[in-house]
Design an enzyme around this catalytic site. Structure first.
Site, PDB file in Angstrom:
ATOM      1  N   GLU A  92     -47.018 -37.603  21.972  1.00 53.87           N
ATOM      2  CA  GLU A  92     -45.676 -38.214  21.341  1.00 53.87           C
ATOM      3  C   GLU A  92     -44.273 -37.595  22.307  1.00 53.87           C
ATOM      4  OE1 GLU A  92     -45.985 -40.154  16.971  1.00 53.87           O
ATOM      5  OE2 GLU A  92     -43.894 -38.555  17.850  1.00 53.87           O
ATOM      6  N   GLU A 121     -42.955 -47.819  21.199  1.00 55.06           N
ATOM      7  CA  GLU A 121     -42.857 -48.164  19.893  1.00 55.06           C
ATOM      8  C   GLU A 121     -41.277 -48.208  19.897  1.00 55.06           C
ATOM      9  OE1 GLU A 121     -43.678 -47.143  14.912  1.00 55.06           O
ATOM     10  OE2 GLU A 121     -44.601 -46.018  16.696  1.00 55.06           O
TER      11      GLU A 121
END
Length: 263
Positions: A114, A181
């Protein structure tokens, strides 16, 4: 079902064919996912929430991810197996290398990290040494405290442009896939068009190259169903049928629908 590879996913993007991704954490569900012909399985650090009952992914360790990866690998030989690198396991390049090696030896075929531009050197280093990498931009759950909660990202024009620029940097560094996301649908579309690698959306609209859901959300057994998810078990006669229905809905474009998206 044929074995999924990075090359086959790139070919699907080139042919404008969508593919499905779903999380798994154990052998039994992994077998069901393979039977349902899902293209990619993600051993997500979301196991912290749905398996361990924690309030975030942050406490999950590398050893726990390796344990679950090995279990999932035993049940599934055809989908591409991606494993999340957990919180602070890739803060430095040396950490990224050591911990990615642990996860790959446990059975992962790709690791997911991430973050944005700051990861470029680590992505390059891993890729150069034969470790495939999936990036993750937008809402990054490991940074939930820094972000101030689980909020939609990239709503402002400047933030959207920066996200696209950083995703491109990760692609140039060697990333093979990209998860995005909780962003507006328009940004999910722009990212998919801007990158040559496949873009996997979760709460990112219908125009990404693929969709991913947490298994427990997709079956409607989580404590709270996120807006971007759908309970496929509700209209299916079994768990196996629900997973199959999810894959089919992604491929035919009926999921996500308008109610699962952000403007």
């Amino acid at each position: 079902m044929k074995t999924t590879t990075i090359s086959s996913l790139n070919a699907m993007k080139a042919a404008a064919e969508k593919f499905a991704v779903i999380t798994a954490y154990d052998y039994t569900f992994s077998r069901l996912i393979e039977t349902a012909a899902i293209e990619v399985t993600l051993v997500g650090d979301s196991l912290g929430n749905v398996i361990q009952g924690r309030d975030s992914t942050i406490p999950v360790t590398v050893d726990e991810m390796a344990y679950h990866t090995a279990a999932v690998k035993r049940g599934n030989s055809r989908t591409l197996l991606v494993t999340d690198m957990p919180f602070m396991s890739y803060a430095t390049e040396s950490q990224a290398m050591d911990n990615a090696a642990i996860l790959m030896q446990a059975g992962a075929q790709m690791v997911k990290l991430e973050g944005g531009e700051w990861l470029a050197e680590s992505v390059y280093m891993l890729s150069e040494r034969g470790i495939p990498v999936c990036g993750h931009v937008g809402l990054t759950p490991q940074s939930v405290h820094k972000l101030g909660g689980y909020k939609v990202q990239g709503k402002e024009e400047e933030a959207a442009a920066q996200m696209i620029a950083e995703a491109k940097i990760l692609e140039e560094a060697g990333a093979d896939l990209m998860v995005v996301e909780c962003v507006p649908s328009s940004l999910g579309r722009e990212l998919s068009q801007a990158l040559t690698i496949p873009v996997i959306g979760i709460g990112a609209g219908p125009d990404t190259d693929a969709q991913v859901l947490v298994l427990h959300d997709m079956l409607g057994i989580s404590q709270r169903l996120p807006r971007f998810s759908r309970n496929f078990l509700e209209t299916s006669s079994s768990i196996q049928d629900a997973i199959t229905a999810y894959g089919n809905a992604v491929r035919d474009g009926s999921f996500p629908a308008t109610e699962h998206c952000f403007k």
